[in-house]
Scaffold this active site. Sequence first.
Site, PDB file in Angstrom:
ATOM      1  N   ALA A 293     -23.966  12.188   5.610  1.00 52.27           N
ATOM      2  CA  ALA A 293     -22.614  12.441   5.116  1.00 52.27           C
ATOM      3  C   ALA A 293     -21.720  11.244   5.416  1.00 52.27           C
ATOM      4  O   ALA A 293     -22.193  10.208   5.881  1.00 52.27           O
ATOM      5  CB  ALA A 293     -22.053  13.705   5.751  1.00 52.27           C
ATOM      6  N   ASN A 294     -20.443  11.356   5.132  1.00 49.95           N
ATOM      7  CA  ASN A 294     -19.484  10.305   5.491  1.00 49.95           C
ATOM      8  C   ASN A 294     -18.160  10.961   5.899  1.00 49.95           C
ATOM      9  O   ASN A 294     -18.025  12.183   5.869  1.00 49.95           O
ATOM     10  CB  ASN A 294     -19.309   9.311   4.332  1.00 49.95           C
ATOM     11  N   ARG A 295     -17.186  10.146   6.277  1.00 46.44           N
ATOM     12  CA  ARG A 295     -15.966  10.655   6.903  1.00 46.44           C
ATOM     13  C   ARG A 295     -14.863  11.061   5.921  1.00 46.44           C
ATOM     14  O   ARG A 295     -13.745  11.334   6.326  1.00 46.44           O
ATOM     15  CB  ARG A 295     -15.389   9.610   7.854  1.00 46.44           C
ATOM     16  N   SER A 296     -15.151  11.101   4.624  1.00 43.29           N
ATOM     17  CA  SER A 296     -14.112  11.518   3.677  1.00 43.29           C
ATOM     18  C   SER A 296     -13.681  12.965   3.939  1.00 43.29           C
ATOM     19  O   SER A 296     -14.513  13.852   4.110  1.00 43.29           O
ATOM     20  CB  SER A 296     -14.655  11.407   2.244  1.00 43.29           C
TER      21      SER A 296
ATOM     22  N   ALA B 202     -15.929  10.142  -2.126  1.00 38.92           N
ATOM     23  CA  ALA B 202     -16.702   9.134  -1.394  1.00 38.92           C
ATOM     24  C   ALA B 202     -18.172   9.516  -1.541  1.00 38.92           C
ATOM     25  O   ALA B 202     -18.744  10.226  -0.710  1.00 38.92           O
ATOM     26  CB  ALA B 202     -16.290   9.102   0.067  1.00 38.92           C
TER      27      ALA B 202
END
Length: 223
Positions: free
Chosen positions: A29-32, A95
């Site tokens: 995942a990512n921090r969006s 993102a």
Amino acid sequence: VPHGALAGRHVLITSGPTHEPIDPVRYIANRSSGKQGHAIAAAAAAAGARVTLVSGPVALPDPPGVETIHVESAREMLNAVETSLPADIAIFAAAVADWRVADATSNKMKKDGNALPPLALVENPDILATVAHRKSGRPPLVVGFAAETQNVIDYARAKLAKKGCDLIVANDVGGTGVMGGDANTVHLVTADGVETWPTLPKDEVASRLIAHIAGLVPAGRAG
Ligand code: C5P
């Protein structure tokens, strides 16, 4: 934004991160947070548009008055976007993970002595570029985002050309807590030049962006 500025328009927006499965219980995942994309969806609805929001996994409620489609992976996001076309305006604020795991397993991976699991990655589809390069059914206005930590304007100009969109909203996500935060500093990059806005709350960025976009779309279309 004047109410009715986008009346009769269909606005398609992506927001949030994507989750790319490794196995049934793990993902990349990512921090969006989705805050900026969701705020844009709410602002477009407030301007009278019919809004479709394709959202990755976020902790935010669905914006009122917005048809929200929930997806997890980049490929699911692309599918949902394509089935939601046609649109007058498409805004790609998600993102999207650049890569997914090549062979996500259907059972949970187990620790196995000393052998570390290899995670081979493959590239995900670029949703923005796919839609912006469509031969038919391309939305008349395609907007991308560019989150960068350095050379923000230069990278945004390169992205505008490579992805084939009409406008890039570039923001500097280096160290200032933009991702997950409530404020954003953006530069609007088009073939004609750059317009830099002051640091603003994300919902203020959203309503200004929708007002700006309403001034760009050709009059009298409906999608
Ligand atoms: O990740 P990147 O900097 O290339 O993202 C720029 C723009 O492209 C963003 O608008 C993002 O939503 C979009 N994008 C996409 N699909 C991808 C990667 C990025 O739609 N696979």
